[in-house]
Design a protein around this motif. Structure first.
Motif, PDB file in Angstrom:
ATOM      1  N   TYR A 119      38.835  30.743  43.986  1.00 30.50           N
ATOM      2  CA  TYR A 119      38.701  32.003  43.257  1.00 30.50           C
ATOM      3  C   TYR A 119      38.072  31.841  41.992  1.00 30.50           C
ATOM      4  O   TYR A 119      37.853  32.754  41.067  1.00 30.50           O
ATOM      5  N   GLU A 158      35.087  34.559  41.228  1.00 30.77           N
ATOM      6  CA  GLU A 158      35.763  35.953  41.169  1.00 30.77           C
ATOM      7  C   GLU A 158      36.480  36.087  39.889  1.00 30.77           C
ATOM      8  O   GLU A 158      36.338  37.199  38.947  1.00 30.77           O
ATOM      9  N   THR A 180      33.932  36.303  37.007  1.00 29.65           N
ATOM     10  CA  THR A 180      33.194  37.724  37.174  1.00 29.65           C
ATOM     11  C   THR A 180      34.360  38.854  36.498  1.00 29.65           C
ATOM     12  O   THR A 180      33.805  39.689  35.740  1.00 29.65           O
ATOM     13  N   ALA A 181      35.553  38.707  37.032  1.00 30.60           N
ATOM     14  CA  ALA A 181      36.533  39.654  36.406  1.00 30.60           C
ATOM     15  C   ALA A 181      36.712  39.588  34.965  1.00 30.60           C
ATOM     16  O   ALA A 181      36.771  40.431  34.146  1.00 30.60           O
ATOM     17  N   SER A 193      44.236  34.562  48.171  1.00 32.72           N
ATOM     18  CA  SER A 193      43.212  35.923  48.296  1.00 32.72           C
ATOM     19  C   SER A 193      43.132  36.223  46.914  1.00 32.72           C
ATOM     20  O   SER A 193      43.604  35.817  45.884  1.00 32.72           O
ATOM     21  N   VAL A 194      41.779  36.896  46.716  1.00 34.33           N
ATOM     22  CA  VAL A 194      41.598  37.248  45.334  1.00 34.33           C
ATOM     23  C   VAL A 194      40.611  38.632  45.353  1.00 34.33           C
ATOM     24  O   VAL A 194      39.737  38.386  46.436  1.00 34.33           O
ATOM     25  N   SER A 195      40.524  39.316  44.368  1.00 32.34           N
ATOM     26  CA  SER A 195      39.814  40.697  44.506  1.00 32.34           C
ATOM     27  C   SER A 195      39.666  41.300  43.024  1.00 32.34           C
ATOM     28  O   SER A 195      40.880  40.883  42.174  1.00 32.34           O
ATOM     29  N   TYR A 196      38.751  41.811  42.678  1.00 30.13           N
ATOM     30  CA  TYR A 196      38.529  42.469  41.275  1.00 30.13           C
ATOM     31  C   TYR A 196      38.050  43.861  41.588  1.00 30.13           C
ATOM     32  O   TYR A 196      36.854  43.760  42.294  1.00 30.13           O
ATOM     33  N   GLU A 197      38.511  44.976  41.296  1.00 24.28           N
ATOM     34  CA  GLU A 197      37.930  46.196  41.564  1.00 24.28           C
ATOM     35  C   GLU A 197      37.725  46.788  40.136  1.00 24.28           C
ATOM     36  O   GLU A 197      38.697  47.130  39.352  1.00 24.28           O
ATOM     37  N   TRP A 219      42.909  43.397  39.052  1.00 16.97           N
ATOM     38  CA  TRP A 219      42.844  42.016  39.682  1.00 16.97           C
ATOM     39  C   TRP A 219      43.885  41.660  40.268  1.00 16.97           C
ATOM     40  O   TRP A 219      45.040  42.155  40.047  1.00 16.97           O
TER      41      TRP A 219
END
Length: 173
Positions: free
Chosen positions: A45, A48, A51-52, A74-78, A85
């Motif tokens: 991660y 990401e 970036t976040a 799992s990882v995500s940033y919207e 985050w």
């Protein structure tokens, strides 16, 4: 004559099926497979997270110093509405733990990411900060409200594991 041909066709089909079954058995025996292998793959991660941390309007939290037994999954940033985050892990016991952060309205957001947990009115001291303790039918959560961001550590893991994750969170690399 037609009867003799029919018997030969059935025999040929039977022999073909025997050959195919034997071949499939040989392939199964010699192709490596591990029934005990962990089907969950760890994710890296770092990209990401970087970036976040550049894009988010708040200090993005990620753990530092956890043992290698913690597996990021799992990882995500919207960056749009709510600037959310997410970083998910399996703890050393195989239970789920997630770090969630957002600028969304706290009450609705916490209920959503904790799958309907409710505030117990109790707090837990973690790294010098008072985290709210929430309990739910599926996940429990520790919740920290800061200026402009809500941080939630939630999952099916024990409160001790949630606390361990919350204590490991850092907002700088």
């Amino acid at each position: 004559m037609a009867s003799k041909r029919g018997k030969q066709t059935v025999r040929d089909m039977f022999l073909s099926m025997m050959v195919i079954t034997a071949l499939a058995g040989v392939i199964y025996i010699f192709v490596p497979h591990d029934d005990k292998a962990d089907p969950v793959r760890a994710v890296d991660y770092r990209v990401e997270l970087a970036t976040a941390r550049r894009a988010a309007p708040y200090p993005v939290a990620a753990p530092a110093g956890l043992s290698k037994e913690w597996k990021p999954t799992s990882v995500s940033y919207e960056g749009q509405a709510g600037a959310g985050w997410h970083l998910g892990f399996l703890d050393p016991d195989g239970k789920y733990v997630a770090v969630e952060q957002s600028t969304s309205p706290a009450k609705k957001y916490v209920s959503e990411v904790s799958q309907d947990a409710r505030n117990t009115g109790r707090t837990r001291e973690v790294a010098g900060e008072a985290w709210q303790h929430w309990e739910g039918p599926k996940y429990d959560a520790l919740v920290l409200h800061a200026e402009g961001v809500t941080t939630v550590v939630t999952g099916s893991a024990s409160t001790e594991r949630l606390t361990e994750m919350a204590a490991a969170l850092k907002t700088v690399s």
